[in-house]
Design a protein around this motif. Structure first.
Motif, PDB file in Angstrom:
ATOM      1  N   ASP A 173       0.809  -1.219   0.000  1.00  0.00           N
ATOM      2  CA  ASP A 173       0.000   0.000   0.000  1.00  0.00           C
ATOM      3  C   ASP A 173       0.845   1.274   0.000  1.00  0.00           C
ATOM      4  O   ASP A 173       0.295   2.377  -0.018  1.00  0.00           O
ATOM      5  CB  ASP A 173      -0.919   0.021   1.225  1.00  0.00           C
ATOM      6  CG  ASP A 173      -1.965  -1.077   1.175  1.00  0.00           C
ATOM      7  OD1 ASP A 173      -2.316  -1.498   0.054  1.00  0.00           O
ATOM      8  OD2 ASP A 173      -2.415  -1.529   2.250  1.00  0.00           O
ATOM      9  N   ALA A 174       2.151   1.129   0.053  1.00  0.00           N
ATOM     10  CA  ALA A 174       3.047   2.294   0.032  1.00  0.00           C
ATOM     11  C   ALA A 174       4.185   2.037  -0.940  1.00  0.00           C
ATOM     12  O   ALA A 174       4.828   0.984  -0.896  1.00  0.00           O
ATOM     13  CB  ALA A 174       3.595   2.568   1.425  1.00  0.00           C
ATOM     14  N   ASP A 175       4.414   2.975  -1.815  1.00  0.00           N
ATOM     15  CA  ASP A 175       5.536   2.909  -2.757  1.00  0.00           C
ATOM     16  C   ASP A 175       6.652   3.803  -2.218  1.00  0.00           C
ATOM     17  O   ASP A 175       6.461   5.007  -2.050  1.00  0.00           O
ATOM     18  CB  ASP A 175       5.108   3.385  -4.147  1.00  0.00           C
ATOM     19  CG  ASP A 175       6.242   3.317  -5.141  1.00  0.00           C
ATOM     20  OD1 ASP A 175       6.487   2.226  -5.689  1.00  0.00           O
ATOM     21  OD2 ASP A 175       6.904   4.354  -5.351  1.00  0.00           O
ATOM     22  N   VAL A 176       7.813   3.212  -1.937  1.00  0.00           N
ATOM     23  CA  VAL A 176       8.914   3.928  -1.282  1.00  0.00           C
ATOM     24  C   VAL A 176      10.090   4.053  -2.236  1.00  0.00           C
ATOM     25  O   VAL A 176      10.495   3.063  -2.870  1.00  0.00           O
ATOM     26  CB  VAL A 176       9.357   3.198   0.005  1.00  0.00           C
ATOM     27  CG1 VAL A 176      10.579   3.875   0.620  1.00  0.00           C
ATOM     28  CG2 VAL A 176       8.214   3.161   1.021  1.00  0.00           C
ATOM     29  N   ARG A 177      10.628   5.253  -2.330  1.00  0.00           N
ATOM     30  CA  ARG A 177      11.856   5.506  -3.088  1.00  0.00           C
ATOM     31  C   ARG A 177      12.906   6.072  -2.138  1.00  0.00           C
ATOM     32  O   ARG A 177      12.755   7.179  -1.607  1.00  0.00           O
ATOM     33  CB  ARG A 177      11.593   6.490  -4.238  1.00  0.00           C
ATOM     34  CG  ARG A 177      10.699   5.930  -5.322  1.00  0.00           C
ATOM     35  CD  ARG A 177      11.380   4.789  -6.091  1.00  0.00           C
ATOM     36  NE  ARG A 177      10.539   4.327  -7.194  1.00  0.00           N
ATOM     37  CZ  ARG A 177       9.642   3.362  -7.102  1.00  0.00           C
ATOM     38  NH1 ARG A 177       9.462   2.757  -5.950  1.00  0.00           N
ATOM     39  NH2 ARG A 177       8.928   2.993  -8.147  1.00  0.00           N
ATOM     40  N   LEU A 178      13.955   5.297  -1.914  1.00  0.00           N
ATOM     41  CA  LEU A 178      15.033   5.708  -1.026  1.00  0.00           C
ATOM     42  C   LEU A 178      16.026   6.596  -1.762  1.00  0.00           C
ATOM     43  O   LEU A 178      16.293   6.389  -2.952  1.00  0.00           O
ATOM     44  CB  LEU A 178      15.775   4.474  -0.497  1.00  0.00           C
ATOM     45  CG  LEU A 178      14.941   3.470   0.305  1.00  0.00           C
ATOM     46  CD1 LEU A 178      15.755   2.209   0.561  1.00  0.00           C
ATOM     47  CD2 LEU A 178      14.484   4.089   1.614  1.00  0.00           C
TER      48      LEU A 178
END
Length: 259
Positions: A173-178
């Protein structure tokens, strides 16, 4: 000369006004307050120790805000029940325990997580990350254990999300870009509602030191406004809008730790 204490790991990435208490072990954590013992009545000795230390550290952080010692029992979805007017989060991993608290007038929600700076075991990355997230990780330069850091950001996000939304947040449910500068962009499949605001994107922060990873998601209270503020010398934006080994289970529930 001694180095910075355990609290420095999280203090480096948290907004002003957040109180942090941390420890590298479980010695001398003090007794639990009723009804807290009920939460760990059937738990292992290790679980009782980390739970007890987490509550002790949380009370220590609360004391820095002038809050008298109070029980912090566990809510149905395993989050601590904080005193009125307070938001907070507890984390623990091998060799590290910490609690962070803030006044509700300053932050609408707060989530922290700490993990060992080691790659995720087995097929865990396939459970917690999308194809797009895995491709983005592959493009990052050498640095910390990026896959574990991705997991940690999602854990911190869940701890900030649940008190506001009251429902489960799955890893998908969350798209993360580090980003190597110590920030992470988080896009939500379902917007977060905080103080009447609808937030589809948040900024998380991360820090690596001493073989540990720390992540934080701080959701600002409405009166703080909507603008991002410039953080410390890392020069990334800190948004005011906004254990042990992991198994390779196919369900998010089994992957998440307990507080």
């Amino acid at each position: 000369m001694t180095g910075p204490g355990p609290s420095a790991l999280l203090e480096a990435i948290l907004p002003e006004g957040v109180r942090v208490a941390a420890a590298s072990g479980d010695a001398g954590s003090g007794p639990l307050l009723p009804p807290e013992p009920d939460d760990v009545r059937h738990a292992t000795a290790d679980r009782v120790a980390e739970y007890t230390t987490g509550r002790h550290l949380a009370r220590r952080a609360l004391a820095e805000m002038g809050v008298a010692p109070v029980a912090l029992p566990t809510a149905p979805m395993r989050a601590p029940v904080w005193p009125p007017g307070v938001v907070g989060s507890i984390t623990h991993c091998a060799g590290y325990r910490a609690a962070a608290v803030a006044r509700r007038e300053h932050l609408a929600a707060l989530g922290i997580d700490a993990e060992p700076d080691l790659p995720l075991p087995g097929a865990t990355l396939g459970v917690i990350a999308s194809d797009a997230e895995r491709a983005a990780l592959a493009g990052l330069p050498p640095g910390p254990a990026w896959d574990r850091l991705l997991f940690s950001v999602k854990e911190a996000l869940f701890k900030a999300w649940h008190p506001l939304m009251g429902v489960w947040l799955d890893f998908g449910d969350a798209d993360v870009r580090l980003h190597p500068d110590g920030c992470a962009r988080v896009r939500l499949a379902e917007p977060l509602v905080a103080d009447g605001r609808t937030l589809g994107e948040l900024t998380a922060r991360w820090h690596a030191a001493g073989g540990l990873l720390a992540t934080a998601v701080a959701v600002g209270a409405a009166q703080r406004g909507h603008a991002a503020c410039v953080s410390d010398s890392r020069t990334c934006l800190r948004s005011t809008l906004p254990s042990s080994d992991l198994g390779s289970s196919s369900t998010a529930t089994k992957l998440r730790g307990t507080l």
